[in-house]
Design a protein around this motif. Structure first.
Motif, PDB file in Angstrom:
ATOM      1  N   ARG A   1       3.538  -6.572   0.361  1.00 14.98           N
ATOM      2  CA  ARG A   1       2.923  -5.278   0.067  1.00 14.98           C
ATOM      3  C   ARG A   1       3.871  -4.191   0.565  1.00 14.98           C
ATOM      4  O   ARG A   1       4.391  -4.270   1.677  1.00 14.98           O
TER       5      ARG A   1
ATOM      6  N   ARG B   1      -5.501 -11.623  -9.740  1.00 15.40           N
ATOM      7  CA  ARG B   1      -5.091 -10.373 -10.417  1.00 15.40           C
ATOM      8  C   ARG B   1      -3.667 -10.501 -10.957  1.00 15.40           C
ATOM      9  O   ARG B   1      -3.364 -10.053 -12.059  1.00 15.40           O
ATOM     10  N   TRP B   2      -2.782 -11.124 -10.153  1.00 10.85           N
ATOM     11  CA  TRP B   2      -1.383 -11.268 -10.586  1.00 10.85           C
ATOM     12  C   TRP B   2      -1.308 -12.127 -11.848  1.00 10.85           C
ATOM     13  O   TRP B   2      -0.662 -11.764 -12.827  1.00 10.85           O
TER      14      TRP B   2
ATOM     15  N   ARG C   1      -5.676 -11.470  -4.937  1.00  5.35           N
ATOM     16  CA  ARG C   1      -4.325 -11.045  -5.354  1.00  5.35           C
ATOM     17  C   ARG C   1      -3.750 -12.027  -6.370  1.00  5.35           C
ATOM     18  O   ARG C   1      -3.176 -11.629  -7.372  1.00  5.35           O
ATOM     19  N   ARG C   2      -3.892 -13.304  -6.050  1.00  6.49           N
ATOM     20  CA  ARG C   2      -3.355 -14.337  -6.936  1.00  6.49           C
ATOM     21  C   ARG C   2      -3.972 -14.233  -8.325  1.00  6.49           C
ATOM     22  O   ARG C   2      -3.265 -14.259  -9.341  1.00  6.49           O
TER      23      ARG C   2
ATOM     24  N   PHE D   1       3.480 -12.931  -1.447  1.00  9.62           N
ATOM     25  CA  PHE D   1       3.294 -11.522  -1.773  1.00  9.62           C
ATOM     26  C   PHE D   1       3.785 -10.647  -0.628  1.00  9.62           C
ATOM     27  O   PHE D   1       3.561 -10.951   0.542  1.00  9.62           O
TER      28      PHE D   1
ATOM     29  N   LEU E   1       2.877  -4.126  -4.983  1.00 12.26           N
ATOM     30  CA  LEU E   1       2.794  -5.500  -4.527  1.00 12.26           C
ATOM     31  C   LEU E   1       3.878  -6.292  -5.245  1.00 12.26           C
ATOM     32  O   LEU E   1       3.930  -6.314  -6.469  1.00 12.26           O
TER      33      LEU E   1
ATOM     34  N   ASP F   1      -1.580  -3.768  -5.715  1.00 14.11           N
ATOM     35  CA  ASP F   1      -2.663  -4.367  -4.960  1.00 14.11           C
ATOM     36  C   ASP F   1      -3.970  -3.685  -5.385  1.00 14.11           C
ATOM     37  O   ASP F   1      -3.956  -2.737  -6.175  1.00 14.11           O
ATOM     38  N   ALA F   2      -5.074  -4.113  -4.857  1.00 15.04           N
ATOM     39  CA  ALA F   2      -6.380  -3.590  -5.272  1.00 15.04           C
ATOM     40  C   ALA F   2      -6.486  -2.082  -5.103  1.00 15.04           C
ATOM     41  O   ALA F   2      -7.162  -1.414  -5.896  1.00 15.04           O
TER      42      ALA F   2
ATOM     43  N   ASP G   1      -4.179 -14.668  -0.611  1.00 13.79           N
ATOM     44  CA  ASP G   1      -5.468 -14.089  -0.963  1.00 13.79           C
ATOM     45  C   ASP G   1      -5.756 -14.464  -2.411  1.00 13.79           C
ATOM     46  O   ASP G   1      -4.951 -14.185  -3.293  1.00 13.79           O
TER      47      ASP G   1
END
Length: 161
Positions: free
Chosen positions: A132, A111-112, A108-109, A130, A55, A49-50, A105
């Motif tokens: 966490r 970045r993934w 997240r999507r 997702f 994640l 995650d950020a 989010d």
């Protein structure tokens, strides 16, 4: 006199733990089967995650997702990926944590998908979401005679100043 094999946590150990987490694409996930209480270990897709927390992208149809929904306690094993040498000498991070689904989010999507474009095939299917995994503690084995206990701040990205 009993000697504790665990070393005092160093900045190098913290950096290695973060490197293993950030570089992970897969992990072994340990859960407890809700019907029997027997441990279940599966291989899952994993990123961070950020803030650097693990994640996972999990299908609601999978046994491990059903297990986490019943009992959020989870174990993760992230191992350095290398094809050479004795696997028992490679760095590995064992995380004890608690898993929870997170709200959809776009960050997240995005970045993934940036790290795993092929996930586009299943990422938006209705049974995928997702999860966490909030670290509680961890053990880092950085090689022979290099074992460290870690706490969440040792693994997660330091807060931006």
């Amino acid at each position: 006199m009993k000697i504790d094999p665990i070393r005092e946590t160093t900045d190098e150990a913290r950096a290695l733990a973060r490197q293993l987490l950030e570089g992970a694409r897969h992990a072994s996930l340990g859960t407890l089967d809700p019907d029997t209480g027997v441990p279940l270990v599966t291989r899952i897709a994993l990123q961070t995650d950020a803030d650097g927390a693990p994640l996972a992208l999990l299908s609601g149809l999978a046994a491990h997702t059903r297990a986490l929904a019943a009992d959020p306690r989870a174990g993760l094993l992230i191992a350095a990926e290398t094809a050479r040498g004795d696997a028992m000498t490679h760095a590995r991070l064992s995380i004890l944590g608690r898993a929870a689904p997170v709200a959809p989010d776009e960050g997240r999507r995005a970045r993934w998908l940036a790290r795993d474009p092929k996930a586009k095939v299943y990422l938006d299917l209705p049974d995928f979401r997702f999860w966490r995994i909030e670290p509680v503690s961890a053990l880092l084995n950085a090689g022979f005679g290099q074992a460290f206990r870690l706490l969440p701040p040792d693994m997660l990205k330091p807060p931006a100043e």
